[in-house]
Design a protein around this motif. Structure first.
Motif, PDB file in Angstrom:
ATOM      1  N   GLU A 181      12.514  -1.002  -2.170  1.00 15.13           N
ATOM      2  CA  GLU A 181      13.009  -2.028  -1.254  1.00 15.13           C
ATOM      3  C   GLU A 181      11.863  -2.802  -0.619  1.00 15.13           C
ATOM      4  O   GLU A 181      11.944  -4.014  -0.429  1.00 15.13           O
ATOM      5  N   THR A 182      10.784  -2.107  -0.313  1.00 13.73           N
ATOM      6  CA  THR A 182       9.604  -2.765   0.247  1.00 13.73           C
ATOM      7  C   THR A 182       9.011  -3.744  -0.761  1.00 13.73           C
ATOM      8  O   THR A 182       8.606  -4.860  -0.409  1.00 13.73           O
ATOM      9  N   CYS A 183       8.963  -3.338  -2.031  1.00 10.63           N
ATOM     10  CA  CYS A 183       8.444  -4.223  -3.084  1.00 10.63           C
ATOM     11  C   CYS A 183       9.326  -5.451  -3.253  1.00 10.63           C
ATOM     12  O   CYS A 183       8.822  -6.581  -3.418  1.00 10.63           O
ATOM     13  N   LEU A 184      10.644  -5.260  -3.214  1.00 11.37           N
ATOM     14  CA  LEU A 184      11.552  -6.387  -3.373  1.00 11.37           C
ATOM     15  C   LEU A 184      11.418  -7.373  -2.217  1.00 11.37           C
ATOM     16  O   LEU A 184      11.443  -8.599  -2.402  1.00 11.37           O
ATOM     17  N   THR A 185      11.236  -6.845  -1.017  1.00 12.13           N
ATOM     18  CA  THR A 185      11.051  -7.718   0.144  1.00 12.13           C
ATOM     19  C   THR A 185       9.745  -8.488   0.034  1.00 12.13           C
ATOM     20  O   THR A 185       9.682  -9.690   0.322  1.00 12.13           O
ATOM     21  N   ALA A 186       8.686  -7.794  -0.386  1.00  9.09           N
ATOM     22  CA  ALA A 186       7.390  -8.460  -0.548  1.00  9.09           C
ATOM     23  C   ALA A 186       7.472  -9.556  -1.609  1.00  9.09           C
ATOM     24  O   ALA A 186       6.897 -10.639  -1.446  1.00  9.09           O
ATOM     25  N   ALA A 187       8.194  -9.289  -2.703  1.00 10.55           N
ATOM     26  CA  ALA A 187       8.346 -10.291  -3.759  1.00 10.55           C
ATOM     27  C   ALA A 187       9.117 -11.502  -3.249  1.00 10.55           C
ATOM     28  O   ALA A 187       8.795 -12.650  -3.573  1.00 10.55           O
ATOM     29  N   GLU A 188      10.156 -11.245  -2.444  1.00 10.71           N
ATOM     30  CA  GLU A 188      10.933 -12.345  -1.874  1.00 10.71           C
ATOM     31  C   GLU A 188      10.061 -13.199  -0.948  1.00 10.71           C
ATOM     32  O   GLU A 188      10.108 -14.432  -0.990  1.00 10.71           O
ATOM     33  N   ASN A 189       9.252 -12.560  -0.120  1.00  8.75           N
ATOM     34  CA  ASN A 189       8.363 -13.298   0.779  1.00  8.75           C
ATOM     35  C   ASN A 189       7.277 -14.047   0.010  1.00  8.75           C
ATOM     36  O   ASN A 189       6.830 -15.114   0.425  1.00  8.75           O
ATOM     37  N   HIS A 190       6.865 -13.473  -1.099  1.00  9.67           N
ATOM     38  CA  HIS A 190       5.843 -14.094  -1.939  1.00  9.67           C
ATOM     39  C   HIS A 190       6.327 -15.432  -2.497  1.00  9.67           C
ATOM     40  O   HIS A 190       5.519 -16.334  -2.766  1.00  9.67           O
ATOM     41  N   ALA A 191       7.644 -15.552  -2.662  1.00 11.52           N
ATOM     42  CA  ALA A 191       8.232 -16.773  -3.219  1.00 11.52           C
ATOM     43  C   ALA A 191       8.905 -17.629  -2.146  1.00 11.52           C
ATOM     44  O   ALA A 191       9.600 -18.591  -2.472  1.00 11.52           O
ATOM     45  N   ARG A 219       9.568  13.112  -5.439  1.00  8.23           N
ATOM     46  CA  ARG A 219      10.434  11.942  -5.559  1.00  8.23           C
ATOM     47  C   ARG A 219      11.103  11.607  -4.228  1.00  8.23           C
ATOM     48  O   ARG A 219      12.301  11.310  -4.158  1.00  8.23           O
ATOM     49  N   THR A 220      10.308  11.647  -3.176  1.00  4.11           N
ATOM     50  CA  THR A 220      10.773  11.249  -1.856  1.00  4.11           C
ATOM     51  C   THR A 220      10.140   9.910  -1.482  1.00  4.11           C
ATOM     52  O   THR A 220       8.993   9.629  -1.853  1.00  4.11           O
ATOM     53  N   GLY A 221      10.885   9.106  -0.768  1.00  4.72           N
ATOM     54  CA  GLY A 221      10.381   7.809  -0.341  1.00  4.72           C
ATOM     55  C   GLY A 221      10.409   6.754  -1.431  1.00  4.72           C
ATOM     56  O   GLY A 221       9.890   5.648  -1.230  1.00  4.72           O
ATOM     57  N   ILE A 222      11.017   7.071  -2.576  1.00  5.10           N
ATOM     58  CA  ILE A 222      11.013   6.135  -3.704  1.00  5.10           C
ATOM     59  C   ILE A 222      11.904   4.932  -3.422  1.00  5.10           C
ATOM     60  O   ILE A 222      11.532   3.784  -3.693  1.00  5.10           O
ATOM     61  N   GLY A 223      13.097   5.170  -2.868  1.00  5.86           N
ATOM     62  CA  GLY A 223      13.998   4.072  -2.548  1.00  5.86           C
ATOM     63  C   GLY A 223      13.372   3.073  -1.582  1.00  5.86           C
ATOM     64  O   GLY A 223      13.363   1.861  -1.841  1.00  5.86           O
ATOM     65  N   PRO A 224      12.837   3.545  -0.448  1.00  5.45           N
ATOM     66  CA  PRO A 224      12.176   2.618   0.474  1.00  5.45           C
ATOM     67  C   PRO A 224      10.998   1.876  -0.163  1.00  5.45           C
ATOM     68  O   PRO A 224      10.747   0.717   0.170  1.00  5.45           O
ATOM     69  N   LEU A 225      10.288   2.527  -1.087  1.00 11.42           N
ATOM     70  CA  LEU A 225       9.181   1.853  -1.766  1.00 11.42           C
ATOM     71  C   LEU A 225       9.693   0.656  -2.571  1.00 11.42           C
ATOM     72  O   LEU A 225       9.125  -0.443  -2.500  1.00 11.42           O
ATOM     73  N   LEU A 258       0.866  -1.179   0.000  1.00  6.35           N
ATOM     74  CA  LEU A 258       0.000   0.000   0.000  1.00  6.35           C
ATOM     75  C   LEU A 258       0.901   1.227   0.000  1.00  6.35           C
ATOM     76  O   LEU A 258       1.641   1.468   0.962  1.00  6.35           O
ATOM     77  N   CYS A 259       0.871   1.972  -1.089  1.00  9.09           N
ATOM     78  CA  CYS A 259       1.734   3.147  -1.248  1.00  9.09           C
ATOM     79  C   CYS A 259       0.902   4.405  -1.062  1.00  9.09           C
ATOM     80  O   CYS A 259       0.010   4.697  -1.871  1.00  9.09           O
ATOM     81  N   VAL A 260       1.184   5.145  -0.006  1.00  2.93           N
ATOM     82  CA  VAL A 260       0.466   6.393   0.266  1.00  2.93           C
ATOM     83  C   VAL A 260       1.207   7.516  -0.443  1.00  2.93           C
ATOM     84  O   VAL A 260       2.311   7.900  -0.047  1.00  2.93           O
ATOM     85  N   ASN A 261       0.600   8.042  -1.499  1.00  6.70           N
ATOM     86  CA  ASN A 261       1.240   9.048  -2.345  1.00  6.70           C
ATOM     87  C   ASN A 261       0.834  10.461  -1.916  1.00  6.70           C
ATOM     88  O   ASN A 261      -0.104  10.647  -1.147  1.00  6.70           O
TER      89      ASN A 261
END
Length: 450
Positions: free
Chosen positions: A350-360, A342-348, A293-296
């Protein structure tokens, strides 16, 4: 590979919804003997001869709309020709060939999509003979069916499935890239977020809701990780897109969700959480995708939730609000960003990559069984003198993590107990950002069936 799409088109009251229910094997569409009862376009999955497909039920052409009939005909034809792999053009043998049938046939003939002319309500030999007049439409063979009784439907499906595109020999799992779909209501900043992720204006950005019509894939590298970013059209409630070409934009967004690893639901912090946000996140949940969930627009520094909680940490207040309002995605990861700044983009990312890793993530069978047994022993489930028993647990699949429990009585594992077991599993394994599927199956050991 996404399922082939079969679109059912035709005039009002020719039996599209009845055929839809027959082909999917479920009573999903509302069926009434009143023209125009279908006001939303529906889609559902079906299967025949081992081939899965997605079936689309459309509203009747010419249905209760102030626009000229010709416009409605063209819109329906565009929808079918743009998105479907096979078109079922449904007509009514009782009415015979109507002018609307001729107009639609003329438009559909211009496309390259395989078309099956299906004449409905042919529930006896006499009506099958009457259907011969439909050859005048010039669409090839006439397929006679009775959607109500099922007469002729199996033969029709045999030919429809044979017309599907060949199944791909390539395995999408061989692609190591992480596929991230940006989804959300119209005008929440999806295209702006894509540009922020890419660091350049690679997507069209406009304040006009509905600018993005297609699902667009863009590849990028992020610290050695290959990502595929999928920008999608804004998803509105289906009733609001009736009679518009925007329908197939929503369909493409749905297909983008089905083929992504991580679905990022973008929420406009200034507008606050809306029902549409919940609906979009629910689509990702139903598809079994990892969820963020990305709060923009967090740079604007104001929203309804903040105003209602003066003095409280803004992120904590908004997070609590999201968790309270969206318990069905309690596992979803959160990220706060500003696409414009363009703030918070890096953490977003990294969060997606972690979620993808957990998904697999795959869990060892021995460890999984120990945790499940301890959970059941700590909170036994009894019903009418019977005790719920889990003989064996195994992780059958990933993306999403799917755990099969072999039990003495699957009916005993009601929703609340399933949620309890899921929570116990989450305490031991890092499954943040991904749903977990728990499936109960009856054990074949008769000793455990008592």
């Amino acid at each position: 590979m996404p399922n082939p799409i079969v679109a059912v088109v035709g005039r009002p009251n020719v039996g599209k919804s009845t055929l839809f229910n027959r082909l999917t094997g479920r009573r999903i569409a509302i069926v009434e003997d009143i023209p125009g009862i279908t006001r939303d376009r529906l889609y559902a999955d079906g299967e025949w001869n081992g081939r899965a497909y997605t079936l689309i039920d459309t509203g009747g052409i010419g249905m209760d709309d102030p626009d000229p009939l010709q416009t409605q005909i063209r819109l329906q034809a565009e929808v079918a020709m743009e998105e479907a792999d096979v078109i079922l053009f449904l007509a009514d043998v009782e009415d015979g060939v109507m002018d609307t049938d001729r107009e639609l046939a003329n438009l559909l003939r211009k496309g390259e999509t395989p078309i099956f002319l299906v004449v409905n309500k042919a529930d006896n030999a006499a009506r099958e003979r009457d259907a011969v007049e439909f050859y005048e439409l010039g669409l090839g063979d006439v397929h006679t069916v009775s959607a109500l009784s099922g007469r002729g439907v199996a033969d029709l499906l045999d030919e429809v499935v044979a017309a599907f595109p060949p199944e791909s020999d390539t395995d999408e799992n061989d692609d190591s890239s992480v596929k991230i779909a940006l989804i959300g209501r119209p005008n929440v900043g999806k295209s702006s977020m894509l540009n922020a992720l890419l660091g350049e204006d690679r997507a069209i950005v406009s304040p006009i809701a509905g600018t993005t019509r297609d699902a667009i894939d863009t590849r990028m590298l992020w610290e050695g990780n290959e990502l595929v970013l999928i920008d999608t059209a804004g998803i509105r409630r289906s009733g609001k897109i009736q009679g518009t070409v925007e329908y197939y934009s929503v369909l493409r967004a749905q297909r983008a969700i089905e083929r992504c690893d991580v679905a990022v639901t973008i929420i406009d912090s200034e507008e606050g959480l809306r029902d549409g946000d919940k609906r979009v996140a629910g689509m990702a949940h139903d598809a079994g995708r990892a969820s963020v969930l990305c709060v923009n627009k967090w740079d604007l520094g104001r929203n309804i939730t903040m105003e209602a909680n003066p003095g409280k940490n803004p992120i904590a207040a908004f997070t609590e609000h999201l968790r309270d309002e969206m318990p069905f995605v309690a596992y979803a990861s959160l990220a706060y960003c500003s696409a414009l700044k363009r703030t918070g983009i890096g953490p977003l990312v990294e969060t997606c990559l972690t979620a993808a890793e957990n998904h697999a993530l795959r869990v060892a069978t021995g460890e999984l069984n120990r945790i499940v047994r301890d959970a059941v022993d700590s909170r036994p489930l009894n019903d009418k003198g019977r005790t719920f028993k889990v003989k064996y647990a195994t992780m059958a699949a990933v993306k999403p993590p799917t755990i099969i429990l072999f039990v003495n009585d699957p009916e005993m594992m009601h929703f609340s107990y399933k949620r309890y077991l899921e929570n116990q599993i989450r305490k031991h394994f890092v499954f943040e950002g991904t749903p977990i599927k728990l499936i109960a199956r009856k054990t074949e050991d008769k000793r455990d069936s008592d």
